[in-house]
Design an enzyme around this catalytic site. Structure first.
Site, PDB file in Angstrom:
ATOM      1  CG  HIS A  64     -35.717  -3.869  32.381  1.00 49.06           C
ATOM      2  ND1 HIS A  64     -35.038  -4.729  31.549  1.00 49.06           N
ATOM      3  CD2 HIS A  64     -35.660  -2.658  31.793  1.00 49.06           C
ATOM      4  CE1 HIS A  64     -34.574  -4.048  30.517  1.00 49.06           C
ATOM      5  NE2 HIS A  64     -34.935  -2.792  30.627  1.00 49.06           N
TER       6      HIS A  64
ATOM      7  CG  HIS B 199     -35.568   2.012  32.188  1.00 49.43           C
ATOM      8  ND1 HIS B 199     -36.773   1.911  31.537  1.00 49.43           N
ATOM      9  CD2 HIS B 199     -34.746   1.097  31.572  1.00 49.43           C
ATOM     10  CE1 HIS B 199     -36.697   0.976  30.593  1.00 49.43           C
ATOM     11  NE2 HIS B 199     -35.475   0.484  30.578  1.00 49.43           N
TER      12      HIS B 199
ATOM     13  CD  GLU C  63     -38.193  -3.327  28.991  1.00 43.11           C
ATOM     14  OE1 GLU C  63     -38.133  -2.142  29.372  1.00 43.11           O
ATOM     15  OE2 GLU C  63     -37.433  -3.769  28.116  1.00 43.11           O
TER      16      GLU C  63
HETATM   17  C1  GLA Z   1     -34.954  -0.894  27.756  1.00 46.63           C
HETATM   18  C2  GLA Z   1     -34.529   0.079  26.733  1.00 46.63           C
HETATM   19  C3  GLA Z   1     -33.245  -0.375  26.122  1.00 46.63           C
HETATM   20  C4  GLA Z   1     -32.184  -0.567  27.173  1.00 46.63           C
HETATM   21  C5  GLA Z   1     -32.673  -1.500  28.213  1.00 46.63           C
HETATM   22  C6  GLA Z   1     -31.694  -1.592  29.358  1.00 46.63           C
HETATM   23  O1  GLA Z   1     -35.408  -2.034  27.194  1.00 46.63           O
HETATM   24  O2  GLA Z   1     -35.503   0.311  25.744  1.00 46.63           O
HETATM   25  O3  GLA Z   1     -32.804   0.543  25.173  1.00 46.63           O
HETATM   26  O4  GLA Z   1     -31.863   0.665  27.764  1.00 46.63           O
HETATM   27  O5  GLA Z   1     -33.927  -1.085  28.712  1.00 46.63           O
HETATM   28  O6  GLA Z   1     -30.399  -1.797  28.931  1.00 46.63           O
END
Ligand code: GLA
Length: 382
Positions: free
Chosen positions: A208, A133, A346
């Site tokens: 997110h 991220h 997402e």
């Molecule tokens: C995304 C990732 C997850 C986790 C979340 C945040 O969805 O794929 O593994 O890291 O973000 O916690």
């Protein structure tokens, strides 16, 4: 400085106020207020978008984050359907990316390395051996600049951020805009992203938000029924990096081509579910050639009757069932968000695309404009 007599000053101010009031209509403007300060003393703005159908969205300039989203249930009672915090400190310290704008690269890049035009770039590893991220301080931890772009038919908030060349290891200066639009007459929040770069770079932006469509954030999302317009997903290794395979969902717990309760198969003895500690995977969306916004996912919560449809221009969607939530984080109103009390959808290009030439490209070149759009459309059902 030119001195203006007090009476004239008051008159000119009210004139400006009245003209803007008439031009836009008070109800058609984004309402801006103060959300507090960061630990470095920087003020964070809170933007409220409302409509005539009982929906309300709150966005803050910290992380261009969606803080709350109120939509009616089947009897017309609105409730907040996203997880988040009440304070800037919550967002600064939080590790779950609640509602944040994710960039420069959403999801994981294996070992934090990728090669572009023959140069290897090294990103910070903030998720075991991988970069997640956008790195240690991704776009969700930056201050954005908001401008009210409301129109007669919608309240519109545009947020901009310039990411410096080399920030979190990524090449090129990137100018990004995220626009949230709430139409006056429809309960749908549209998120449009655009970006340009002055050097070749990679980009994968998403939002997110964690949804819980019930009125009760202490309830797990396992009763929510999910449909995903995807007949394939991208299986991962034990560190959640795609292996490169596109695997058919048919006959697996990853088959959401027909609506199914999230909890129905989540604990099955399946290697992919074990790696994800539940669902934490990218689905390959079925898209028609005509492009544009297409339905990717639909979530139905039977108790409230709320339905969320996610439409996107993106080729993939990460469905994450909130497996890392563990009840230790104090969220809005002092609530502790327990295991699987929120789900994420997402919209994105596939994780680790810079290292997989068979995945749709995430390279952005100077002179091109990156564009991505997602619509969160709410309704109710019996
Ligand atoms: C995304 C990732 C997850 C986790 C979340 C945040 O969805 O794929 O593994 O890291 O973000 O916690």
């Amino acid at each position: 400085m030119i001195r203006v007599p007090a009476i004239l000053f008051a008159f000119s101010n009210s004139f400006v106020f009245l003209t803007s009031f008439h031009a836009l209509g008070a109800e058609r403007r984004v309402h801006t207020s103060d959300f507090g300060k960061t630990s470095h003393g920087i003020s964070v703005d809170r933007y409220l978008l409302t409509n005539n159908k009982g929906a309300e969205a709150v966005v803050i300039s910290y992380g261009a984050t969606l803080v709350s989203l109120r939509v009616p249930d089947r009897v017309g009672k609105p409730a907040d359907v996203v997880l988040g915090y009440d304070t800037v400190e919550g967002y600064e310290r939080g590790k779950s990316y609640f509602g944040g704008t994710i960039g420069r690269y959403g999801n994981r890049i294996a070992h934090g390395d990728f090669t572009l035009d023959g140069t290897v770039f090294h990103l910070p590893k903030n998720d075991g051996p991988n970069s997640l991220h956008g790195g240690i301080r991704g776009f969700n931890n930056r201050i954005w600049t908001g401008v009210d772009r409301s129109r007669a038919d919608a309240q519109v908030l545009e947020l901009s951020y310039t990411s410096a060349d080399g920030e979190e290891g990524y090449p090129g200066t990137l100018k990004v805009k995220v626009t949230y639009s709430l139409p006056a007459e429809a309960n749908e929040l549209r998120i449009d992203y655009t970006a340009t770069a002055d050097k070749d770079t990679v980009i994968n932006l998403t939002n997110h938000s964690y949804f819980n469509l019930s009125d009760d954030m202490t309830k797990q999302i396992l009763d929510h029924q999910l449909l995903l317009r995807a007949s394939q997903f991208t299986p991962v290794d034990s560190t959640l990096i795609p292996t490169g395979e596109l695997r058919a969902v048919h006959g697996t717990p990853f088959d959401f081509t027909k609506s199914a309760a999230i909890g129905a198969r989540i604990n099955q003895d399946d290697e992919q579910l074990k790696f994800g500690k539940g669902y934490d995977h990218n689905w390959v969306l079925e898209r028609t050639k005509k492009g544009g916004l297409q339905l990717a996912a639909e979530v139905f919560e039977p108790a409230s009757g709320r339905v969320l449809e996610v439409l996107t221009t993106e080729p993939g969607i990460q469905f994450y069932s909130g497996n890392f939530l563990d009840g230790t984080q104090k969220g809005k109103g002092g609530q502790l968000y327990a295991h699987r009390t929120g789900l994420c959808l997402e919209t994105q290009h596939f994780p680790d695309s810079p290292n997989h030439p068979n995945f749709p490209s995430t390279v952005l070149k100077p002179g091109e404009t990156y564009r991505s759009s997602t619509v969160l459309r709410f309704s109710t059902r019996k």
